[in-house]
Design an enzyme around this catalytic site. Structure first.
Site, PDB file in Angstrom:
ATOM      1  N   ASP A 114      -6.486  -7.211   4.607  1.00 32.96           N
ATOM      2  CA  ASP A 114      -7.408  -6.547   3.211  1.00 32.96           C
ATOM      3  C   ASP A 114      -8.353  -7.720   2.876  1.00 32.96           C
ATOM      4  OD1 ASP A 114      -9.420  -4.637   2.034  1.00 32.96           O
ATOM      5  OD2 ASP A 114      -8.050  -4.641  -0.339  1.00 32.96           O
ATOM      6  N   ASP A 142      -2.928 -18.267   1.811  1.00 32.14           N
ATOM      7  CA  ASP A 142      -4.123 -19.112   1.104  1.00 32.14           C
ATOM      8  C   ASP A 142      -5.477 -20.393   1.987  1.00 32.14           C
ATOM      9  OD1 ASP A 142      -1.490 -20.176   1.672  1.00 32.14           O
ATOM     10  OD2 ASP A 142      -1.568 -21.179  -0.671  1.00 32.14           O
ATOM     11  N   TYR A 151       0.710  -1.335  -0.079  1.00 34.05           N
ATOM     12  CA  TYR A 151       0.062   0.173  -0.005  1.00 34.05           C
ATOM     13  C   TYR A 151       0.952   1.246   0.043  1.00 34.05           C
ATOM     14  CZ  TYR A 151      -4.749  -2.226   0.521  1.00 34.05           C
ATOM     15  OH  TYR A 151      -5.596  -2.675   0.347  1.00 34.05           O
ATOM     16  N   LYS A 173       2.674 -16.141   4.033  1.00 36.52           N
ATOM     17  CA  LYS A 173       3.456 -15.934   2.788  1.00 36.52           C
ATOM     18  C   LYS A 173       4.873 -16.225   2.924  1.00 36.52           C
ATOM     19  CE  LYS A 173       1.919 -18.665  -0.847  1.00 36.52           C
ATOM     20  NZ  LYS A 173       1.158 -19.690  -1.176  1.00 36.52           N
ATOM     21  N   ASP A 201     -12.428  -8.357   4.218  1.00 39.71           N
ATOM     22  CA  ASP A 201     -14.050  -9.069   3.556  1.00 39.71           C
ATOM     23  C   ASP A 201     -14.448 -10.370   3.502  1.00 39.71           C
ATOM     24  OD1 ASP A 201     -13.398  -6.610   2.387  1.00 39.71           O
ATOM     25  OD2 ASP A 201     -14.217  -6.916   0.654  1.00 39.71           O
TER      26      ASP A 201
HETATM   27  C1  IPM Z   1     -10.357  -1.428   2.683  1.00 40.72           C
HETATM   28  C2  IPM Z   1     -11.285  -0.884   2.224  1.00 40.72           C
HETATM   29  C3  IPM Z   1      -9.802   0.083   1.391  1.00 40.72           C
HETATM   30  C4  IPM Z   1      -8.431  -0.665   1.561  1.00 40.72           C
HETATM   31  C5  IPM Z   1     -10.202   0.384   0.147  1.00 40.72           C
HETATM   32  C6  IPM Z   1     -10.684   1.511  -0.252  1.00 40.72           C
HETATM   33  C7  IPM Z   1      -8.753   1.755  -0.347  1.00 40.72           C
HETATM   34  O1  IPM Z   1     -10.759  -1.928   0.595  1.00 40.72           O
HETATM   35  O2  IPM Z   1     -11.121  -0.201   3.611  1.00 40.72           O
HETATM   36  O3  IPM Z   1     -10.663  -2.717   3.450  1.00 40.72           O
HETATM   37  O4  IPM Z   1      -7.913  -1.420   0.910  1.00 40.72           O
HETATM   38  O5  IPM Z   1      -7.894  -0.494   2.908  1.00 40.72           O
HETATM   39 MN    MN Z   2     -11.505  -3.569   1.752  1.00 41.38          MN
END
Ligand code: IPM
Ligand code: MN
Length: 360
Positions: free
Chosen positions: A254, A230, A137, A196, A258
């Site tokens: 990140d 993974d 990042y 990893k 999700d």
């Molecule tokens: C999150 C989002 C952000 C990230 C994006 C929007 C830059 O996906 O907060 O997880 O990748 O950190």
């Molecule tokens: Mn995210």
């Protein structure tokens, strides 16, 4: 009366609607626990960018630094090219305020449906500590020989010992305080490193060495596990009950959060905190701005409300934070039909009212 200055960035899409409900709940809990919150709203986001070309000016960062914490709704606008607002506002704030921890609990509340078969709140209850200022990042890299057949793009996973160490130390201390043993839910407090090491033999070698060195010398009471990223995805689906506190780099964090979010009922409930343990932290729902639902009063505000609870815990109002969490648990188990947009059985503002009423 104890007074806190909190900045809000409602942002884009449904961000303002959910922020409004979170502020409503924060006001209710402040009244009950006898403290005061002074809110200052900032209009950074897509609309302002379209009008002025400004994302997040340095002067705003100076102002944020004067606050106790920041609550953010959502960033992302359909008319603005992806990346401009995300990098210009969200990532800029995370980096400039040195919020090097991204704390993302994966917690299934009672009564909430999960896509994981035969799993419930007992099994889905762990936390991901995502390193938040380094890795892929940082924007380190570049493109050369652009628009030729030989074009090269490089994006580097950058980690310094300093970055890795401060994140790991925080994660160990978090596991000590909030791990399964500390919560009375297990025999041990465990920190699992997600990496990893079989391919990223430089970056994750650094992580792994630091992990064991720090663990050995300063946190011998914390059990240490290691998982490849993974395989982590697989176990998050198959055996989430194995996890307690996980720590990982920025990009892996990140991605796996999700996946974690969908197992806890989706973006309607998943909250996170961008934490600078020595400075100003910023709390937000993990989900995006959901432009197509804007202004319809149907989006789920619970993620932002839970982000508000995390904010309170961070500023030392722990009882008030627990109070919000228990109210959310009662409302998910007793009232809401679903956590999905438009299917809750209540509108956005009604959900905020339900939580506020539980608190008062
Ligand atoms: C999150 C989002 C952000 C990230 C994006 C929007 C830059 O996906 O907060 O997880 O990748 O950190
Ligand atoms: Mn995210």
């Amino acid at each position: 009366m104890k007074t806190y200055n909190i900045g809000t960035i409602p942002g884009d899409g449904t961000g303002p609607e959910v922020t409004y409900e979170a502020v409503k709940v924060l006001k209710a809990v402040a009244e009950r626990y006898k403290f005061k919150i002074d809110f200052t709203e900032y209009d950074f986001g897509g609309e302002r960018y379209k009008k002025t070309g400004e994302t997040l000016p340095d002067s705003a960062l100076d102002e944020f630094k004067k606050h106790k914490a920041i609550l953010l709704g959502a960033i992302g606008h359909p008319d603005v090219k992806p990346g401009i607002l995300e990098k210009g506002i969200l990532l800029k704030a995370r980096f400039a305020l040195d919020q090097y921890i991204n704390l993302r609990p994966v917690k299934l509340f009672p009564g909430v449906e999960t896509p994981l078969k035969d799993k419930g709140p007992q099994e889905i209850n762990y936390t991901v500590v995502r390193e938040n200022t380094g890795g892929l990042y940082t924007g380190t890299g570049g493109i050369s020989m652009k628009d030729t057949p030989h074009e090269i793009a490089v994006q580097s996973m950058v980690y310094s010992r300093h970055q890795v160490e401060r994140c790991l130390r925080w994660a160990f201390a978090y596991a000590q305080k909030h791990g399964k043993k500390a919560r009375g839910q297990g025999e041990e407090n465990t920190l699992g490193l997600v990496g990893k090491t079989n391919v990223l033999t430089y970056a994750f070698d650094l992580w792994e060495r630091a992990f064991h060195e720090i663990g050995n010398s300063d946190f011998p009471d914390i059990r240490r596990d290691y998982y490849h990223v993974d395989a982590t995805c697989m176990w998050m689906v198959k055996s989430p009950q194995w996890f307690d506190v996980l720590v990982t780099g920025n990009m892996f964090g990140d991605i796996i959060t999700d996946l974690g979010a969908i197992t806890q009922g989706g973006m309607g409930i998943a909250a996170g905190g961008n934490i600078n343990p020595e400075g100003v932290s910023m709390f937000e729902p993990i989900g995006g701005s959901a432009p197509k639902y804007t202004g319809k009063n149907i989006i789920n505000p619970l993620a932002c409300i839970c982000a508000g609870a995390m904010l309170l815990e961070n500023i030392g109002e722990e009882e008030a934070a627990v109070c919000i969490e228990s109210a959310v648990a009662r409302v998910t188990s007793q009232k809401l039909k679903s956590l999905s947009v438009g299917k809750m059985g209540y509108s956005t503002s009604e959900v905020g009212d339900l939580i506020a009423a539980e608190i008062s």
